[in-house]
Write a protein that holds these residues in place. Structure first.
Motif, short mmCIF file in Angstrom:
data_model
loop_
_atom_site.label_atom_id
_atom_site.label_comp_id
_atom_site.label_asym_id
_atom_site.label_seq_id
_atom_site.Cartn_x
_atom_site.Cartn_y
_atom_site.Cartn_z
N VAL A 188 0.86 -1.18 0.00
CA VAL A 188 0.00 0.00 0.00
C VAL A 188 0.90 1.23 0.00
O VAL A 188 1.81 1.35 0.83
CB VAL A 188 -0.92 0.02 1.23
CG1 VAL A 188 -1.76 1.29 1.25
CG2 VAL A 188 -1.81 -1.22 1.25
N VAL A 189 0.64 2.14 -0.93
CA VAL A 189 1.48 3.32 -1.12
C VAL A 189 0.64 4.57 -0.90
O VAL A 189 -0.47 4.68 -1.43
CB VAL A 189 2.08 3.33 -2.55
CG1 VAL A 189 2.92 4.58 -2.79
CG2 VAL A 189 2.92 2.07 -2.78
N PRO A 190 1.12 5.53 -0.11
CA PRO A 190 0.36 6.77 0.10
C PRO A 190 0.06 7.48 -1.22
O PRO A 190 0.91 7.53 -2.11
CB PRO A 190 1.29 7.61 0.99
CG PRO A 190 2.16 6.61 1.68
CD PRO A 190 2.37 5.50 0.68
N MET B 225 8.20 0.21 -3.87
CA MET B 225 8.78 1.54 -3.75
C MET B 225 7.78 2.52 -3.12
O MET B 225 6.63 2.61 -3.55
CB MET B 225 9.20 2.03 -5.14
CG MET B 225 9.88 3.36 -5.18
SD MET B 225 10.53 3.68 -6.85
CE MET B 225 9.01 3.74 -7.82
N GLU B 226 8.19 3.21 -2.07
CA GLU B 226 7.42 4.21 -1.34
C GLU B 226 6.24 3.60 -0.57
O GLU B 226 5.35 4.32 -0.13
CB GLU B 226 6.92 5.31 -2.27
CG GLU B 226 8.04 6.08 -2.97
CD GLU B 226 7.54 7.34 -3.64
OE1 GLU B 226 7.82 8.43 -3.14
OE2 GLU B 226 6.85 7.22 -4.69
N ALA B 227 6.23 2.29 -0.36
CA ALA B 227 5.12 1.65 0.34
C ALA B 227 5.13 1.98 1.82
O ALA B 227 6.18 1.99 2.47
CB ALA B 227 5.17 0.14 0.15
N SER B 228 3.96 2.24 2.37
CA SER B 228 3.81 2.45 3.81
C SER B 228 3.45 1.15 4.52
O SER B 228 3.57 1.04 5.74
CB SER B 228 2.73 3.50 4.09
OG SER B 228 1.49 3.11 3.51
N LEU C 101 10.87 6.80 0.71
CA LEU C 101 11.21 5.43 1.03
C LEU C 101 11.08 5.17 2.53
O LEU C 101 10.84 6.09 3.32
CB LEU C 101 12.65 5.14 0.57
CG LEU C 101 12.88 5.25 -0.94
CD1 LEU C 101 14.34 4.99 -1.27
CD2 LEU C 101 11.99 4.28 -1.71
N ASN C 102 11.22 3.92 2.91
CA ASN C 102 11.17 3.54 4.31
C ASN C 102 12.14 4.39 5.11
O ASN C 102 13.29 4.57 4.71
CB ASN C 102 11.56 2.05 4.42
CG ASN C 102 11.35 1.49 5.81
OD1 ASN C 102 11.85 2.04 6.77
ND2 ASN C 102 10.62 0.40 5.88
#
Length: 339
Positions: free
Chosen positions: A52-54, A88-91, A335-336
């Motif tokens: 899930v990505v914002p 990539m960029e996942a929350s 990123l994380n």
């Protein structure tokens, strides 16, 4: 070639892989019979991934906010290799094992040069891991196995139809990529397995020309041999420890040796410099180029991220110089925080 492609459930997985293994050649069939090749181990090393990505992330606009793909366990601590754009960029990231159980996972590293992403599954996750194979060990014409995880878990016998350079429109270049036929649907993060049960490549794209110059659809896999030189850096620092390449933030389309700007990423160096969709890039650093790959090599040859890139752009009927102060691509991604 005869194609074997089928959904893979926990009970049928080993039987299907063994069937495909026989197609891979008598050597792999004998290895399976002797216990050197364990079909069940190979199948259980491939997992499903959901992320899930914002919605305000840079990649959400092009890749979406709900992503799914596959990954492959590559060590005994739950380290999973996948294609980076899936996570990539996942929350939030979740890994689904071959038995259907799901586990939370955290992002360990993302490498924009190779395109790889590394995850580590948590809370008691266990799965067999695969050895990595050098891409030199497989040749054009070899039959390999493509394995996907998650809800679309499947096994497909594929043929390696081409090994060649690949240039992507998103400022991405591989000196050598692996192209297979027939195309598989669940390609991103899929495992490409050789006849010894080793991991050869990670699925990245569906392509319309698996063989250059022919309209033969297939898939592009990133060779895992690109991982080994940087793995220690990725585990220790979350990225390779070398100067970052200059990034502009453009999506390009090649036509007759010229490059048209199709999209400019928001807040990117290209946007700040005034590049627009519809611009034609015809020169970089005072040099002409012969195509997308040559453009990237000349661009990256100007220096590390931060260097000013002098572009020559045709806008309408006017040749215009456009200097772009490049940047490190990773710094524009959410990123994380551990990275």
């Amino acid at each position: 070639m005869r194609v074997v492609s089928a959904p893979v459930g926990p009970r049928l997985a080993a039987a299907i892989l063994l069937l495909v293994g026989i197609q891979l050649g008598a050597g792999s069939a004998r290895a399976a019979e002797s216990g050197q090749l364990d079909p069940d181990r190979v199948v259980r090393s491939v997992v499903g991934i959901s992320a899930v990505v914002p919605p305000d992330s840079q990649s959400a606009r092009t890749l979406g906010t709900d992503r799914a793909g596959s990954g492959v366990v590559i060590d005994g601590s739950g380290l999973i290799l996948t294609i980076g754009y899936t996570v990539m960029e996942a929350s939030q990231i979740e890994v689904t094992a071959a038995d259907g159980r799901s586990y939370p996972a955290s992002m360990i590293a993302y490498d924009p040069v190779s395109g790889f992403g590394l995850l580590r599954a948590e809370l008691g996750f266990t799965a067999p891991w695969l050895r990595l194979a050098n891409a030199d060990a497989v040749k054009e014409g070899d039959t390999l196995l493509a394995l996907s995880g998650g809800e679309n878990r499947s096994a497909t016998a594929v043929k390696l139809v081409s090994k060649r350079e690949f240039a992507g429109y998103w400022e991405y270049l591989l000196d050598e990529a692996l192209f297979t036929f027939p195309p598989i649907r669940s390609f991103n993060g899929a495992a490409l397995i050789d006849r010894e049960g080793r991991l050869v490549g990670i699925g990245s794209l569906l392509v319309m020309e698996a063989v250059e110059g022919r309209g033969l659809p297939g898939n592009m896999f990133v060779p895992v041999s690109a991982l080994e030189p940087i793995l220690a850096d990725l585990l220790a620092y979350g990225r390779r420890q070398e100067p970052a390449r200059p990034w502009l933030g453009v999506t390009l389309r090649e036509e007759l040796g010229r490059l048209m700007v199709e999209r400019v990423s928001p807040r990117s160096p290209a946007e700040s410099a005034g590049l627009r969709p519809g611009d034609w890039i015809v020169g970089v650093g005072g040099q002409r180029f012969s195509g997308l790959a040559d453009f990237y090599r000349k661009l990256w040859g100007l220096g590390p991220a931060g260097v000013v890139v002098p572009l020559e752009v045709i806008r309408g009927a006017t040749l215009t110089p456009v200097p772009v102060t490049s940047a490190d691509r990773v710094r524009f991604l959410r990123l994380n925080p551990t990275l």
